[in-house]
Scaffold this motif. Structure first.
Motif, PDB file in Angstrom:
ATOM      1  N   LEU A  92      45.219  95.232  33.775  1.00  0.00           N
ATOM      2  CA  LEU A  92      45.779  93.877  33.774  1.00  0.00           C
ATOM      3  C   LEU A  92      46.772  93.694  34.909  1.00  0.00           C
ATOM      4  O   LEU A  92      46.871  92.609  35.493  1.00  0.00           O
ATOM      5  CB  LEU A  92      46.437  93.596  32.428  1.00  0.00           C
ATOM      6  CG  LEU A  92      45.470  93.537  31.234  1.00  0.00           C
ATOM      7  CD1 LEU A  92      46.232  93.420  29.921  1.00  0.00           C
ATOM      8  CD2 LEU A  92      44.486  92.379  31.390  1.00  0.00           C
ATOM      9  N   ARG A  93      47.503  94.747  35.258  1.00  0.00           N
ATOM     10  CA  ARG A  93      48.402  94.660  36.405  1.00  0.00           C
ATOM     11  C   ARG A  93      47.617  94.477  37.693  1.00  0.00           C
ATOM     12  O   ARG A  93      48.064  93.769  38.611  1.00  0.00           O
ATOM     13  CB  ARG A  93      49.270  95.917  36.481  1.00  0.00           C
ATOM     14  CG  ARG A  93      50.385  95.960  35.437  1.00  0.00           C
ATOM     15  CD  ARG A  93      51.156  97.259  35.508  1.00  0.00           C
ATOM     16  NE  ARG A  93      52.260  97.281  34.557  1.00  0.00           N
ATOM     17  CZ  ARG A  93      53.011  98.342  34.297  1.00  0.00           C
ATOM     18  NH1 ARG A  93      52.772  99.494  34.941  1.00  0.00           N
ATOM     19  NH2 ARG A  93      54.000  98.284  33.420  1.00  0.00           N
ATOM     20  N   ARG A 110      51.874  90.426  34.704  1.00  0.00           N
ATOM     21  CA  ARG A 110      53.018  91.275  34.365  1.00  0.00           C
ATOM     22  C   ARG A 110      52.753  91.865  32.982  1.00  0.00           C
ATOM     23  O   ARG A 110      53.099  91.267  31.960  1.00  0.00           O
ATOM     24  CB  ARG A 110      54.306  90.453  34.363  1.00  0.00           C
ATOM     25  CG  ARG A 110      54.727  89.909  35.718  1.00  0.00           C
ATOM     26  CD  ARG A 110      55.977  89.054  35.582  1.00  0.00           C
ATOM     27  NE  ARG A 110      55.737  87.952  34.643  1.00  0.00           N
ATOM     28  CZ  ARG A 110      56.703  87.264  34.029  1.00  0.00           C
ATOM     29  NH1 ARG A 110      57.972  87.580  34.213  1.00  0.00           N
ATOM     30  NH2 ARG A 110      56.397  86.276  33.202  1.00  0.00           N
ATOM     31  N   ALA A 111      52.112  93.013  32.975  1.00  0.00           N
ATOM     32  CA  ALA A 111      51.703  93.649  31.722  1.00  0.00           C
ATOM     33  C   ALA A 111      52.554  94.880  31.456  1.00  0.00           C
ATOM     34  O   ALA A 111      52.974  95.578  32.391  1.00  0.00           O
ATOM     35  CB  ALA A 111      50.226  94.037  31.779  1.00  0.00           C
ATOM     36  N   ARG A 129      58.025  90.787  24.994  1.00  0.00           N
ATOM     37  CA  ARG A 129      57.346  89.504  25.208  1.00  0.00           C
ATOM     38  C   ARG A 129      58.228  88.509  25.962  1.00  0.00           C
ATOM     39  O   ARG A 129      57.719  87.546  26.541  1.00  0.00           O
ATOM     40  CB  ARG A 129      56.907  88.903  23.872  1.00  0.00           C
ATOM     41  CG  ARG A 129      55.854  89.701  23.156  1.00  0.00           C
ATOM     42  CD  ARG A 129      55.295  88.980  21.945  1.00  0.00           C
ATOM     43  NE  ARG A 129      54.395  87.898  22.333  1.00  0.00           N
ATOM     44  CZ  ARG A 129      53.650  87.193  21.472  1.00  0.00           C
ATOM     45  NH1 ARG A 129      53.740  87.456  20.174  1.00  0.00           N
ATOM     46  NH2 ARG A 129      52.854  86.240  21.887  1.00  0.00           N
ATOM     47  N   GLN A 130      59.504  88.724  25.971  1.00  0.00           N
ATOM     48  CA  GLN A 130      60.413  87.789  26.635  1.00  0.00           C
ATOM     49  C   GLN A 130      60.320  87.861  28.158  1.00  0.00           C
ATOM     50  O   GLN A 130      60.681  86.902  28.849  1.00  0.00           O
ATOM     51  CB  GLN A 130      61.856  88.068  26.200  1.00  0.00           C
ATOM     52  CG  GLN A 130      62.104  87.844  24.717  1.00  0.00           C
ATOM     53  CD  GLN A 130      63.518  88.248  24.297  1.00  0.00           C
ATOM     54  OE1 GLN A 130      64.423  88.378  25.134  1.00  0.00           O
ATOM     55  NE2 GLN A 130      63.713  88.460  23.002  1.00  0.00           N
ATOM     56  N   THR A 131      59.824  88.975  28.684  1.00  0.00           N
ATOM     57  CA  THR A 131      59.846  89.180  30.137  1.00  0.00           C
ATOM     58  C   THR A 131      58.493  89.565  30.735  1.00  0.00           C
ATOM     59  O   THR A 131      58.443  89.939  31.907  1.00  0.00           O
ATOM     60  CB  THR A 131      60.876  90.272  30.495  1.00  0.00           C
ATOM     61  OG1 THR A 131      60.582  91.461  29.739  1.00  0.00           O
ATOM     62  CG2 THR A 131      62.296  89.811  30.183  1.00  0.00           C
ATOM     63  N   HIS A 132      57.413  89.488  29.951  1.00  0.00           N
ATOM     64  CA  HIS A 132      56.099  89.893  30.464  1.00  0.00           C
ATOM     65  C   HIS A 132      55.017  88.875  30.100  1.00  0.00           C
ATOM     66  O   HIS A 132      55.139  88.158  29.097  1.00  0.00           O
ATOM     67  CB  HIS A 132      55.720  91.275  29.919  1.00  0.00           C
ATOM     68  CG  HIS A 132      56.597  92.371  30.422  1.00  0.00           C
ATOM     69  ND1 HIS A 132      57.812  92.680  29.836  1.00  0.00           N
ATOM     70  CD2 HIS A 132      56.459  93.222  31.480  1.00  0.00           C
ATOM     71  CE1 HIS A 132      58.376  93.671  30.491  1.00  0.00           C
ATOM     72  NE2 HIS A 132      57.575  94.026  31.482  1.00  0.00           N
ATOM     73  N   ASP A 133      53.962  88.846  30.925  1.00  0.00           N
ATOM     74  CA  ASP A 133      52.821  87.972  30.636  1.00  0.00           C
ATOM     75  C   ASP A 133      51.985  88.515  29.488  1.00  0.00           C
ATOM     76  O   ASP A 133      51.516  87.764  28.638  1.00  0.00           O
ATOM     77  CB  ASP A 133      51.918  87.838  31.876  1.00  0.00           C
ATOM     78  CG  ASP A 133      52.631  87.220  33.056  1.00  0.00           C
ATOM     79  OD1 ASP A 133      53.433  86.279  32.837  1.00  0.00           O
ATOM     80  OD2 ASP A 133      52.398  87.676  34.194  1.00  0.00           O
ATOM     81  N   VAL A 134      51.793  89.837  29.497  1.00  0.00           N
ATOM     82  CA  VAL A 134      50.959  90.487  28.486  1.00  0.00           C
ATOM     83  C   VAL A 134      51.672  91.727  27.971  1.00  0.00           C
ATOM     84  O   VAL A 134      52.144  92.555  28.762  1.00  0.00           O
ATOM     85  CB  VAL A 134      49.572  90.898  29.045  1.00  0.00           C
ATOM     86  CG1 VAL A 134      48.713  91.491  27.928  1.00  0.00           C
ATOM     87  CG2 VAL A 134      48.869  89.714  29.684  1.00  0.00           C
ATOM     88  N   VAL A 135      51.753  91.852  26.657  1.00  0.00           N
ATOM     89  CA  VAL A 135      52.314  93.036  26.018  1.00  0.00           C
ATOM     90  C   VAL A 135      51.204  93.723  25.236  1.00  0.00           C
ATOM     91  O   VAL A 135      50.539  93.092  24.397  1.00  0.00           O
ATOM     92  CB  VAL A 135      53.475  92.671  25.073  1.00  0.00           C
ATOM     93  CG1 VAL A 135      53.952  93.905  24.308  1.00  0.00           C
ATOM     94  CG2 VAL A 135      54.621  92.046  25.858  1.00  0.00           C
TER      95      VAL A 135
END
Length: 216
Positions: free
Chosen positions: A26-27, A32-33, A71-77
């Motif tokens: 995904l990166r 931003r995973a 989840r507050q700072t990434h597109d995908v967790v």
């Protein structure tokens, strides 16, 4: 809004490896995973034992807290398991089902739940793992919990690259369902429907040539 992917599965079914591979893939797509590691394993490594009944709830809560924070700072967790797995082990080991209501609420916050199939060899880790004989009972408990909670999931199977391909295909369908936008995909859950039958437990789609005894 971020996308949260949860990997569930019995021990030694490749969850951590798959989570790391998904984040890498995904990166490469420019997302931003990040992977949230399994706090239960961290706990066992730190105290050099498995948790007691009284420690289970705190472990489940900490797992969810870490996912929410990421989840507050990434597109995908990509979560290497969730609090639901703690509920499953609490049920299996202590016959305690008290954690299910809360962990099922948390499970609904994930946009995509992937269940890793028990089709790869069991490997001893020397600490937390109980043995290959517990994989089917754990797998059954996970499926039962998801069914009771009316939570959709996809089974990820196969060896090596095939396992990653199945997981990424599920992610791609999630995005397609929401118009290809990561932000829109983060706003809801995608419901997988088997193309060969209407039984969500049927793994025929993931296991070519094999009709699962669980469903259609």
């Amino acid at each position: 809004m971020s996308i949260a992917i949860c990997l569930l599965g019995a021990e030694s079914t490749g969850k951590t490896t798959l989570a790391e591979q998904m984040v890498g893939a995904l990166r490469e797509r420019g997302l931003r995973a990040v992977m949230v590691a399994e706090y239960l394993r961290e706990f066992c490594d730190q105290v050099r034992r498995t948790p007691t009944l009284e420690e289970q709830s705190g472990i489940a809560s900490e797992q969810q807290r870490r996912v929410d924070h990421a989840r507050q700072t990434h597109d995908v967790v990509v979560a290497d398991t969730s609090g639901l797995m703690v509920s499953v082990y609490s049920d299996l080991i202590f016959a305690d089902r008290s954690l299910y209501p809360q962990t099922l609420v948390w499970q609904r916050t994930y946009n995509l739940t992937l269940l890793t199939a028990i089709d790869i060899p069991w490997v001893d880790d020397g600490l937390c793992r109980d043995g290959p004989h517990v994989r089917e009972p754990v797998d059954d408990l996970i499926r039962h919990a998801l069914h009771e909670g009316q939570l959709p999931y996809s089974v990820v199977s196969g060896q090596g690259a095939a396992r990653l391909h199945h997981a990424l295909s599920a992610f791609d369908r999630l995005q397609a369902f929401h118009g290809g936008s990561a932000s829109e995909a983060g706003a809801g859950r995608w419901r997988w429907v088997c193309p060969d039958c209407d039984d969500g437990d049927c793994e025929r789609h993931w296991l070519p040539g094999q009709a699962s005894s669980r469903g259609g």
